[in-house]
Design an enzyme around this catalytic site. Structure first.
Site, mmCIF file in Angstrom:
data_model
loop_
_atom_site.group_PDB
_atom_site.id
_atom_site.type_symbol
_atom_site.label_atom_id
_atom_site.label_comp_id
_atom_site.label_asym_id
_atom_site.label_seq_id
_atom_site.Cartn_x
_atom_site.Cartn_y
_atom_site.Cartn_z
ATOM 1 C CG ASN A 1 -0.198 0.077 2.535
ATOM 2 O OD1 ASN A 1 1.029 -0.064 2.580
ATOM 3 N ND2 ASN A 1 -0.933 0.279 3.602
ATOM 4 C CD GLN B 1 -20.950 22.408 8.217
ATOM 5 O OE1 GLN B 1 -19.853 22.923 8.153
ATOM 6 N NE2 GLN B 1 -21.106 21.099 8.233
ATOM 7 C CG ASP C 1 -22.972 14.918 8.042
ATOM 8 O OD1 ASP C 1 -22.201 15.490 8.834
ATOM 9 O OD2 ASP C 1 -22.822 14.957 6.813
ATOM 10 C CG ASP D 1 3.996 -3.023 5.761
ATOM 11 O OD1 ASP D 1 3.362 -3.621 4.881
ATOM 12 O OD2 ASP D 1 3.960 -1.788 5.917
ATOM 13 C CD GLU E 1 -14.279 12.575 8.216
ATOM 14 O OE1 GLU E 1 -15.171 13.388 7.938
ATOM 15 O OE2 GLU E 1 -14.226 11.420 7.744
ATOM 16 N NE ARG F 1 -16.631 12.096 1.258
ATOM 17 C CZ ARG F 1 -17.722 11.346 1.275
ATOM 18 N NH1 ARG F 1 -18.015 10.602 0.241
ATOM 19 N NH2 ARG F 1 -18.512 11.341 2.328
#
Length: 752
Positions: free
Chosen positions: A97, A335, A454, A104, A658, A280
């Site tokens: 990866n 928000q 959310d 690993d 995140e 994203r």
């Protein structure tokens, strides 16, 4: 004729002459000089002269000495970048990866040639942390087109707390900073959530910014290959039907721009910068920006915080609210409001600069307009309780979600009406079919998204009816901040300019501090009445439909401490009763397992529920605890969070994501909830981290003492650190001695 010597390009310097821990663009930004003697510690023959009483002892035998292994400076390695990178990945990255982690199964050792021996003598680099740092450094060198580098060992062995902090300041913040203008509009205006048949860069400009319309129209002419579509936005830009119809041609919403002199010496416009969350999420987001500002201010990036406040004011002036993010499908949705606190924190750092008072005044005028037009009117205001709710406008299915997100909800209705899935969505969005239950579902779904939480079972299918304790705490802080601003900065009278007038207010309207003080007192009484549960010793949300308090134990119960809503007695009770329920190995969980309920195939995990922890919940709790004098609890919670982040950073190739599972001690970044975990998908090294987690790290370090920082650098769990302080007879970690004895004692104890 050759130009004068003072115009000649200066000779490039070797990286060994630089600070070994300087930023990558400095450390790798220049190619090494051709003079290899300058790149290596000398290996030489030394002649030692001794003077003694004996003549024969005047001269000793010459002795060959090597300075490879000893000296005042750390070792340096001479590394061919491409070959070493390939060898490193082939040996160590067994799961392929392009990261080196504790998972690993390689030998965890690589031999590198020393610079002092011109690569002849070799030394082993051992262990996951050093090898993953080597991978990161080689990746950075490759980014800067370096073929061979002299690498200081300090960059591989750097204290992880220092390396994490340095990454945030030197790499992550620059990596997350964006502008919107002609230099990058082709990239930033494209939307991965544009599900239309012809996705293309598109920007919508508000009517009050004609200079931007002219600017983007010129850019569209000058760059026809971009296919930039420039559109005016309607004056009533948050009308539900209008926003729904924009979904057929979604686009970016313009934010603030500033004049500057271009390379030709001519005036032009460029975007006012902002910091994006990461992953994203590539737009200008609401409460993410406030959380990021807490870290940016510590790192001295006041310019970015000031710029983001300016962008918020632009959004309120032209779009009526601080947006969820600056895309057309967010026009009806705000928000959590943090503008007043963000502006005040920034003002404290710039108050001696020209224009600072006007900056603060503009921010508060914007906050007042938002307060009236968004939070204290229908549909968000509950007139009976006087409290406010998250209740965003909009029609139909939220278009920004993945195409499959609502399939399980909508398919039964499509079958009921004998339509395909797409046919039903189109008919439902345009009121060709009526489904009141579905209307209710999406009202609450939009409210959940407006809340920033959310998604969560705390809010699912009821969010639009909840007067949440978090929102009302923030509005209380708005009210107290505005009252103080008017009293201190406006001689107790603030006249509202025409462009900042809320709906329904006539020209000449002015505000006084007494009005806002009264609002704050009233809201505090109402929060106590509807949200405080004396028996359970904590705050809950209030359901305005059923007229009952909920019983979901959430980390938002600490937001009244952040805002100053709680009395000292309530704060003490809250810490006594709520904190033990929410405190976990890695900090504060979003809620309790009991409140969340069982999860499984038919009831999947939600990312804002137990066992997940989020940076905003930690930071607001720390601020609140310190505000009420709970220093010990603040330091402990900050330590737990920082330890979890540091350990993952060390063991998993510098990862910063995140959200985290605060109950998971080995790999807390592995989150098994919807939407995955933003920030985990990178090759070689993390280039952005994640905005509010970056901020929480540098902000959290302000809430622990120097001895805790040392223990964090040694990856010492909280319980082990606590045992070490007890072993030294220290009751309070703040009383620890001014040496490394605490960290040393911690290292001698078994780790959790």
């Amino acid at each position: 004729m050759a130009p004068p010597s003072h115009f000649q390009t200066p000779r490039r310097r070797s990286t060994v002459l630089l600070d070994p821990l300087s930023a990558a663009h400095i450390y790798y930004g220049e190619a090494p000089t051709a003079n290899t003697k300058e790149l290596r510690r000398q290996t030489f023959t030394s002649v030692s002269h001794r003077k003694t009483g004996n003549a024969r002892d005047v001269l000793t035998r010459p002795r060959r000495t090597s300075h490879d292994e000893i000296g005042s400076k750390s070792r340096r390695y001479l590394i061919p970048v491409d070959e070493t990178l390939q060898s490193l990945l082939e040996r160590e990255d067994t799961d392929k990866n392009q990261q080196i982690t504790i998972e690993d199964l390689g030998p965890k050792v690589l031999s590198l040639g020393t610079a002092a021996s011109n690569g002849y003598n070799r030394c082993d680099v051992r262990g996951t942390y050093r090898l993953s740092n080597l991978l990161q450094e080689l990746t950075l060198a490759k980014d800067h087109n370096r073929k061979t580098i002299i690498l200081d060992e300090e960059r591989l062995t750097e204290n992880p707390v220092s390396r994490f902090s340095r990454s945030v300041k030197d790499t992550f913040w620059p990596g997350l900073t964006r502008r919107i203008d002609g230099s990058n509009i082709a990239k930033v205006a494209l939307d991965p959530k544009d599900w239309t048949k012809d996705p293309r860069p598109r920007v919508y400009v508000p009517r009050g910014a004609p200079e931007q319309y002219e600017y983007y129209t010129r850019i569209a002419r000058e760059q026809p290959e971009v296919r930039l579509d420039v559109q005016w936005l309607a004056g009533d830009c948050d009308d539900d039907e209008y926003v729904r119809d924009l979904n057929d041609a979604p686009g970016l919403l313009a934010v603030a721009m500033e004049e500057y002199m271009d390379s030709k010496g001519e005036k032009d416009l460029r975007g006012v910068p902002f910091v994006v969350p990461g992953g994203r999420f590539n737009e200008f987001y609401g409460w993410d920006s406030y959380m990021e500002s807490l870290g940016l201010l510590i790192n001295g990036r006041i310019d970015l915080v000031k710029a983001m406040v300016t962008n918020f004011c632009f959004c309120i002036q032209h779009y009526g609210k601080i947006l969820n993010a600056n895309r057309t499908y967010y026009l009806c949705r705000s928000q959590p409001p943090f503008l007043t606190d963000m502006a005040l924190r920034c003002y404290e750092r710039i108050k001696n600069e020209d224009g600072s008072d006007e900056f603060l005044k503009t921010a508060f005028l914007a906050a007042i307009k938002e307060y009236y037009n968004v939070w204290t009117c229908e549909p968000r205001l509950d007139p009976e309780s006087g409290l406010s709710r998250y209740r965003a406008g909009g029609f139909g299915v939220p278009p920004e979600t993945e195409a499959s997100h609502f399939v399980h909800i909508l398919e039964p209705y499509a079958e009921k009406h004998g339509m395909t899935f797409d046919e039903f969505v189109l008919a439902y969005n345009h009121h060709k079919v009526s489904e009141p239950d579905l209307d209710s579902y999406f009202l609450h779904d939009r409210a959940v998204r407006e809340s920033g939480h959310d998604t969560s079972y705390r809010l699912e299918r009821i969010a639009g009816d909840l007067a949440t304790v978090d929102l009302n705490s923030l509005l209380y802080k708005y009210e107290t901040d505005i009252a103080k601003f008017i009293r201190v900065h406006c001689s107790d009278r603030l006249e509202i300019p025409k462009e900042w007038l809320p709906k329904g207010q006539a020209e000449g309207h002015f505000e006084t501090s007494a009005t806002w003080d009264k609002r704050a007192r009233t809201r505090r009484i109402q929060i106590d009445k509807y949200c405080w549960n004396e028996e359970k010793g904590m705050y809950f949300d209030y359901n305005t439909l059923t007229k009952t308090k909920t019983n979901y134990v959430s980390a938002t119960t600490f937001w009244p401490l952040y805002a100053g809503v709680a009395t000292p007695r309530q704060a003490s009770v809250l810490i006594r009763d709520a904190l033990p329920l929410l405190e976990e190995f890695g900090g504060i969980a979003s809620g309790t397992e009991e409140s969340r309920g069982p999860v499984g195939i038919d009831r999947p995990s939600r990312q804002w529920d137990y066992p997940y922890g989020w940076a905003p919940q930690q930071m607001l709790a720390w601020i609140g605890l310190r505000r009420y004098g709970f220093e010990e609890e603040c330091s402990r919670l900050a330590y737990r969070w920082l330890y979890m982040l540091t350990k993952a950073f060390v063991d998993f190739n510098g990862i910063v994501v995140e959200k985290y599972d605060v109950t998971r001690q080995i790999d807390p970044h592995k989150v098994e909830a919807e939407y995955g975990n933003q920030g985990s998908d990178f090759k070689g090294l993390a280039r952005e981290g994640f905005g509010w987690v970056n901020a929480s790290y540098v902000f959290g370090l302000q809430h622990v003492n120097a001895h805790m920082r040392r223990a964090l650098g040694a990856c010492t769990p909280w319980d082990t650190y606590l045992a070490a302080t007890a072993a030294l007879g220290i009751e309070d970690a703040e009383d620890a001695p001014e040496d490394s004895s605490v960290a040393d004692a911690a290292s001698s104890l078994p780790k959790a």
